[in-house]
Write a protein that holds these residues in place. Sequence first.
Motif, PDB file in Angstrom:
ATOM      1  N   ALA B 166      37.384  25.246  54.805  1.00 26.00           N
ATOM      2  CA  ALA B 166      38.360  24.270  54.321  1.00 26.00           C
ATOM      3  C   ALA B 166      39.674  25.021  54.226  1.00 26.00           C
ATOM      4  O   ALA B 166      39.726  26.111  53.658  1.00 26.00           O
ATOM      5  CB  ALA B 166      37.948  23.720  52.964  1.00 26.00           C
ATOM      6  N   LEU B 167      40.728  24.473  54.813  1.00 28.69           N
ATOM      7  CA  LEU B 167      41.964  25.225  55.014  1.00 28.69           C
ATOM      8  C   LEU B 167      42.897  25.137  53.812  1.00 28.69           C
ATOM      9  O   LEU B 167      43.999  24.578  53.878  1.00 28.69           O
ATOM     10  CB  LEU B 167      42.629  24.741  56.309  1.00 28.69           C
ATOM     11  CG  LEU B 167      41.720  24.887  57.551  1.00 28.69           C
ATOM     12  CD1 LEU B 167      42.419  24.355  58.805  1.00 28.69           C
ATOM     13  CD2 LEU B 167      41.287  26.329  57.767  1.00 28.69           C
ATOM     14  N   VAL B 168      42.431  25.700  52.709  1.00 27.50           N
ATOM     15  CA  VAL B 168      43.162  25.600  51.441  1.00 27.50           C
ATOM     16  C   VAL B 168      44.512  26.323  51.517  1.00 27.50           C
ATOM     17  O   VAL B 168      45.551  25.756  51.165  1.00 27.50           O
ATOM     18  CB  VAL B 168      42.317  26.186  50.289  1.00 27.50           C
ATOM     19  CG1 VAL B 168      43.129  26.258  49.007  1.00 27.50           C
ATOM     20  CG2 VAL B 168      41.067  25.333  50.082  1.00 27.50           C
ATOM     21  N   GLY B 169      44.495  27.556  51.986  1.00 26.51           N
ATOM     22  CA  GLY B 169      45.739  28.323  52.082  1.00 26.51           C
ATOM     23  C   GLY B 169      46.723  27.654  53.028  1.00 26.51           C
ATOM     24  O   GLY B 169      47.917  27.508  52.724  1.00 26.51           O
ATOM     25  N   GLU B 170      46.225  27.200  54.169  1.00 26.92           N
ATOM     26  CA  GLU B 170      47.072  26.539  55.157  1.00 26.92           C
ATOM     27  C   GLU B 170      47.691  25.271  54.568  1.00 26.92           C
ATOM     28  O   GLU B 170      48.865  24.974  54.792  1.00 26.92           O
ATOM     29  CB  GLU B 170      46.251  26.185  56.400  1.00 26.92           C
ATOM     30  CG  GLU B 170      45.829  27.390  57.254  1.00 26.92           C
ATOM     31  CD  GLU B 170      44.585  28.110  56.728  1.00 26.92           C
ATOM     32  OE1 GLU B 170      44.151  27.860  55.585  1.00 26.92           O
ATOM     33  OE2 GLU B 170      44.053  28.954  57.477  1.00 26.92           O
ATOM     34  N   GLY B 171      46.892  24.520  53.817  1.00 26.57           N
ATOM     35  CA  GLY B 171      47.398  23.285  53.210  1.00 26.57           C
ATOM     36  C   GLY B 171      48.541  23.567  52.238  1.00 26.57           C
ATOM     37  O   GLY B 171      49.539  22.832  52.207  1.00 26.57           O
ATOM     38  N   MET B 172      48.393  24.624  51.454  1.00 27.05           N
ATOM     39  CA  MET B 172      49.439  24.946  50.484  1.00 27.05           C
ATOM     40  C   MET B 172      50.732  25.377  51.181  1.00 27.05           C
ATOM     41  O   MET B 172      51.826  25.044  50.753  1.00 27.05           O
ATOM     42  CB  MET B 172      48.940  26.034  49.526  1.00 27.05           C
ATOM     43  CG  MET B 172      47.868  25.522  48.575  1.00 27.05           C
ATOM     44  SD  MET B 172      47.622  26.609  47.130  1.00 27.05           S
ATOM     45  CE  MET B 172      46.220  27.554  47.642  1.00 27.05           C
ATOM     46  N   VAL B 173      50.578  26.133  52.281  1.00 27.64           N
ATOM     47  CA  VAL B 173      51.762  26.572  53.020  1.00 27.64           C
ATOM     48  C   VAL B 173      52.438  25.386  53.719  1.00 27.64           C
ATOM     49  O   VAL B 173      53.665  25.304  53.793  1.00 27.64           O
ATOM     50  CB  VAL B 173      51.364  27.662  54.051  1.00 27.64           C
ATOM     51  CG1 VAL B 173      52.523  27.982  54.974  1.00 27.64           C
ATOM     52  CG2 VAL B 173      50.890  28.924  53.324  1.00 27.64           C
ATOM     53  N   LEU B 174      51.626  24.465  54.209  1.00 27.95           N
ATOM     54  CA  LEU B 174      52.184  23.332  54.958  1.00 27.95           C
ATOM     55  C   LEU B 174      52.845  22.282  54.061  1.00 27.95           C
ATOM     56  O   LEU B 174      53.822  21.634  54.466  1.00 27.95           O
ATOM     57  CB  LEU B 174      51.072  22.646  55.774  1.00 27.95           C
ATOM     58  CG  LEU B 174      50.605  23.374  57.037  1.00 27.95           C
ATOM     59  CD1 LEU B 174      49.341  22.711  57.592  1.00 27.95           C
ATOM     60  CD2 LEU B 174      51.715  23.372  58.095  1.00 27.95           C
ATOM     61  N   PRO B 242      55.029  26.456  59.723  1.00 26.58           N
ATOM     62  CA  PRO B 242      55.062  27.789  59.127  1.00 26.58           C
ATOM     63  C   PRO B 242      53.783  28.582  59.375  1.00 26.58           C
ATOM     64  O   PRO B 242      53.677  29.721  58.945  1.00 26.58           O
ATOM     65  CB  PRO B 242      55.240  27.496  57.637  1.00 26.58           C
ATOM     66  CG  PRO B 242      54.606  26.161  57.446  1.00 26.58           C
ATOM     67  CD  PRO B 242      54.829  25.395  58.714  1.00 26.58           C
ATOM     68  N   ILE B 243      52.794  27.963  59.992  1.00 27.79           N
ATOM     69  CA  ILE B 243      51.549  28.665  60.343  1.00 27.79           C
ATOM     70  C   ILE B 243      51.213  28.332  61.788  1.00 27.79           C
ATOM     71  O   ILE B 243      51.799  27.424  62.381  1.00 27.79           O
ATOM     72  CB  ILE B 243      50.364  28.236  59.445  1.00 27.79           C
ATOM     73  CG1 ILE B 243      50.179  26.711  59.529  1.00 27.79           C
ATOM     74  CG2 ILE B 243      50.575  28.679  58.011  1.00 27.79           C
ATOM     75  CD1 ILE B 243      48.873  26.239  58.970  1.00 27.79           C
ATOM     76  N   GLU B 244      50.260  29.059  62.347  1.00 23.52           N
ATOM     77  CA  GLU B 244      49.849  28.795  63.722  1.00 23.52           C
ATOM     78  C   GLU B 244      49.238  27.388  63.819  1.00 23.52           C
ATOM     79  O   GLU B 244      48.386  27.021  62.999  1.00 23.52           O
ATOM     80  CB  GLU B 244      48.807  29.834  64.152  1.00 23.52           C
ATOM     81  CG  GLU B 244      48.748  30.045  65.651  1.00 23.52           C
ATOM     82  CD  GLU B 244      47.652  31.041  66.020  1.00 23.52           C
ATOM     83  OE1 GLU B 244      47.036  30.862  67.075  1.00 23.52           O
ATOM     84  OE2 GLU B 244      47.414  31.980  65.236  1.00 23.52           O
TER      85      GLU B 244
END
Lengths: 277, 277
Positions: B166-174, B242-244
């Motif tokens: 589950a892309l928790v870190g990615e979600g926060m950055v996005l 901000p992420i790949e």
Amino acid sequence: MAWNPAARNLDDDCAVLEIGDTALVITHDAMAEGLHFLPDQDPADVAWKLVASNVSDLAAKGADPLGVMLGYQFGHDDLRFLDGFKEALGAFELILLGGDSISSTGAQVLGLTAIGLATHRPVPSRAGAKPGDTLWITGPVGAAMMGLEALQTGKGDSTAYRRPGALVGEGMVLAPHVSAIMDVSDGLLLDAARMARASGVTLAIDSEAVPLAAPEERRDEALRWGEDYQLLFTLPPGATPPIEASRIGQARKASTAPILLDGALLSEADGLGYRHS
Amino acid sequence: MAWNPAARNLDDDCAVLEIGDTALVITHDAMAEGLHFLPDQDPADVAWKLVASNVSDLAAKGADPLGVMLGYQFGHDDLRFLDGFKEALGAFELILLGGDSISSTGAQVLGLTAIGLATHRPVPSRAGAKPGDTLWITGPVGAAMMGLEALQTGKGDSTAYRRPGALVGEGMVLAPHVSAIMDVSDGLLLDAARMARASGVTLAIDSEAVPLAAPEERRDEALRWGEDYQLLFTLPPGATPPIEASRIGQARKASTAPILLDGALLSEADGLGYRHS
């Protein structure tokens, strides 16, 4: 929170989530067809009880109910369920926050998560009773038992079984005063035993002092029947409750059993109530 | 939140509860044996997926997961379920707040409520895509599809199906950058159609641009298969993520269908994915 699956019971107390100056109270109850409700029961009544039983958990924390998340398995009359669900949300002043719905086979299983705002800090629990505290209940037991029989026989008033209340206002008034509090959902004696074990005391109960909504000859049964959703609480010695309630006993130093009923020690193994799982 | 029972689908988006300076994000997912998991599947993997699918909903809101409430129906190996459940709680840094456990007959039904803390306000939703926005996905689709086949045949790696992330870190950055965001749980095309309808746009998708974790000849299938839990999001024109992530299309003014796949208009009736209910 520890979960011991061998005991086949998640702690059904609420969780308290502290966020800054705020404390949220969260509870989750599941109900299964054939176990918590009758297969031929009116789905609107099932919905009502699902909501009421969760709200009652919040009431026992002195929490002001905010909203619910519904886990719904489709059944034989979903529109009728929705009628009762909407009615209950209105009656208990709740909003539907969201949820999930699924199709499955077998007995219908329903889940509800209810969220409320604590009105008193620290949030009271079932674990705070001390030896010497007095034990109280907000109202009679046995009403749901009689209501189920009325539903089954078609004689008498089944409202107490079908449409139980939840003592939200009472819980908020009691919260600042109690040493321990919980709702009585699985039977007075069984729930009192849970309070006793959580608090590390033995609760002495005078069965004659328990108010009854059933014929006198059924007192023993009524003490073990659940779903009346009264609040059971303890007060420090000498304190009187801020609302109408009946004094039914006292907390004592822990003995070999959680309950001392009219002088006789009783444990869960003696059949204190009914358990849903 | 409106619930239209005729549609047989509660909005599976999260609820946002604003409390003072804080916003809580709350989601509830239910899973049934035979529908969301195989009867003979390892209960530890079932537990993992129950947690991961809920956490993924929080991730799509940029929320930091706090805890869960479990509605558990006893199954054929409760201790094994608990193993996977504990493992998932550890991996996703969640605490078990409480819950309820019941016995019932028929297919096992499980429910989980997950609660997280919003890290960005306003909390992003699936409804914010505007014509001209670009459409992106965080990673490949088709991994769970291949994983299920590996599990069924005993050949290859089944991890992606059994233990999705589950892309928790990615979600926060996005969260601060996106105009709309959701997780892809029921298939890219179906979930994109939901985003399109919620936003009032048509999403044009270039199928060749979608990254694949499956053989090329199974691209069509992979676009319709779910459970990869990638994040699908839109950005304002000219913005870069901000992420790949892979750019797979663009939002356009609403047309007669929610999806424009390689120039062809597609609606839910055209079989965009699979629905669990």
